[in-house]
Write a protein that holds these residues in place. Structure first.
Motif, short mmCIF file in Angstrom:
data_model
loop_
_atom_site.label_atom_id
_atom_site.label_comp_id
_atom_site.label_asym_id
_atom_site.label_seq_id
_atom_site.Cartn_x
_atom_site.Cartn_y
_atom_site.Cartn_z
N ASP A 41 0.68 -1.14 0.06
CA ASP A 41 -0.10 0.14 0.02
C ASP A 41 0.81 1.29 -0.23
OD1 ASP A 41 -2.24 -1.55 -0.15
OD2 ASP A 41 -2.67 -1.22 1.98
N GLU A 76 -8.97 -1.61 -5.93
CA GLU A 76 -8.80 -1.70 -4.43
C GLU A 76 -8.16 -0.22 -3.66
OE1 GLU A 76 -6.03 -4.90 -4.17
OE2 GLU A 76 -7.52 -6.36 -5.36
N ARG A 122 -8.26 3.08 -1.74
CA ARG A 122 -9.05 3.42 -0.59
C ARG A 122 -9.00 5.19 -0.50
NH1 ARG A 122 -5.63 -0.38 1.99
NH2 ARG A 122 -4.64 1.28 3.32
N TRP A 123 -10.24 5.57 -0.38
CA TRP A 123 -10.26 6.96 -0.39
C TRP A 123 -10.37 7.62 0.93
CZ3 TRP A 123 -10.13 8.72 -5.61
CH2 TRP A 123 -10.46 7.65 -6.71
#
Length: 443
Positions: free
Chosen positions: A4, A143, A145-146
């Motif tokens: 990530d 995938e 992420r906000w």
């Protein structure tokens, strides 16, 4: 495996595949984040990459508006063929073939509407690597992420039925027929006409041209027309003519399309020899669909062919344009249709749908304009693959299943993005990816 990476300037976190690195490139209105595999030497060709940008936008912002504005901009690029436009969570996915720096690329933009901005993630991959990297790119985008919330879709308003596609009203025109099915989606009916096939190469009488290209060298037709376009002289083929004959006669894959628009027969044959291809085709489906060909057209159009010397990756875009592959909203059709009735509908638009037709089939039926079959044969392995479809304009294409004992066929929606993947598979990919021979019953 992925790791990530948080992009604080963009308020999002995305998974970066192993072996890929994150960098930034200065742009006119900020910086573009680029994710690409490293290291990458010039001997490997075009480097796949995924870029991320964000642009602030005044409300009300919806996925419809963000997607439509992106689509309108892409349609202005003469070197691009838009192959698909479909729904993605909080936005739209826009898929196209584009020439960039002499490379034929697949470019996919995920245009994602957030509360006060539009985030665009764009994957750019050369055609040869598309099949092997598509799922990886989609997984990265899926995938994310906000840190902020997605823009909300606005309830349908009747005034959007008259809005224009492209710059203008804040909300683009809606497809009123889909609204009746409970779908609040943009009207794509005007897009197909913007991408009609424009033949290249030379145009010749079909019979002598095919005999010249495929003949064994004895008694070749050395017509004045072949001489006029530089393919032959009275003594025989020119250097250009010999090149075309070599590609055709030593082809490792041959792809053939037989199509009908009304009563007008059309054809497209691609001879592939590695990275080089020769295309021999009549006018395209996209040139005639939506018209009523009759009279002299029925005799003249099939007898003239366009002969093009192309790279194999370039031939992919030519085929997509010839077929009229483009943005459409596909519908799930559960009905079975009598084979003869479907053929009659292609030949005569006045042919009525079956009395039991579902609302989905009725919309597809009213738009059917062409029928085509595609067959690909891999010469070294003998493997074959193919499909048969009806073309329903802005409702997409539908594969025909095998005929049942009662003569009925099932229609299976093939979304526009899936159609592009199939064309890549048949034109470019190795034969080992093919599932088997085509179903003759579906033709």
């Amino acid at each position: 495996m992925t790791r990530d990476v948080t992009l604080s300037d963009l308020d999002l976190t995305l998974p970066v595949p192993d072996g890929w690195e994150v960098g930034t490139v200065p742009a006119g209105d900020g910086s573009v984040v680029v994710i690409a595999p490293e290291p990458w030497g010039p001997e490997r060709g075009f480097r796949p990459n995924l870029t991320v940008t964000a642009v602030e936008s005044a409300p009300p912002l919806t996925p419809h508006r963000a997607g439509t504005e992106a689509l309108a901009l892409v349609l202005t690029d003469a070197d691009t063929h838009v192959a698909a436009y479909d729904v993605w969570p909080s936005g739209r996915r826009l898929t196209r073939l584009s020439w960039v720096g002499g490379e034929q690329l697949v470019v996919v933009s995920w245009v994602l509407a957030r509360r006060a901005r539009v985030v665009t993630m764009t994957a750019t991959v050369d055609v040869e690597r598309w099949s092997s990297t598509r799922e990886l790119m989609e997984a990265v985008v899926r995938e994310v992420r906000w840190a902020d919330e997605p823009a909300e879709e606005l309830p349908y308003e009747r005034r959007w039925r008259r809005a224009r596609l492209g710059p203008g009203p804040a909300e683009p025109r809606r497809d009123h027929d889909l609204v009746e099915l409970g779908e609040n989606l943009e009207d794509l009916s005007g897009v197909l006409g913007e991408q009609r096939f424009r033949p290249g190469g030379v145009t010749l009488d079909r019979e002598p041209a095919v005999a010249f290209l495929t003949g064994d060298g004895q008694g070749l037709p050395l017509t004045a027309e072949l001489a006029d376009v530089g393919l032959a002289t009275a003594e025989g083929p020119t250097e250009a003519g010999r090149r075309l004959r070599t590609i055709v006669r030593e082809a490792d894959r041959v792809l053939q399309v037989e199509a009908a628009v009304g009563l007008l027969p059309l054809s497209f044959t691609l001879y592939r020899r590695g990275g080089d291809s020769v295309v021999v085709c009549t006018d395209g489906v996209s040139q005639w669909v939506g018209t009523d060909p009759h009279g002299r057209v029925l005799q003249q159009v099939p007898t003239r062919v366009h002969v093009m010397d192309l790279s194999t990756v370039g031939a992919l875009g030519t085929l997509a344009s010839w077929l009229g592959a483009g943005p459409a909203w596909s519908l799930a059709v559960d009905d079975r249709v009598p084979r003869e009735l479907l053929t009659g509908r292609v030949q005569d638009p006045r042919t009525r749908a079956p009395g039991s037709a579902s609302p989905q089939l009725q919309q597809v039926w009213s738009r059917i304009g062409a029928l085509w079959t595609l067959r690909a044969h891999d010469v070294p392995t003998g493997a074959s693959a193919g499909t048969a479809v009806v073309d329903a304009a802005d409702r997409g294409v539908y594969q025909l299943g095998a005929a049942e004992e009662d003569g009925t066929l099932a229609l299976h929606a093939m979304p526009a993005a899936a159609l592009l993947d199939e064309l890549v598979r048949l034109v470019v990919d190795p034969a080992r990816t093919w599932s088997g021979p085509p179903e003759e019953e579906a033709s």
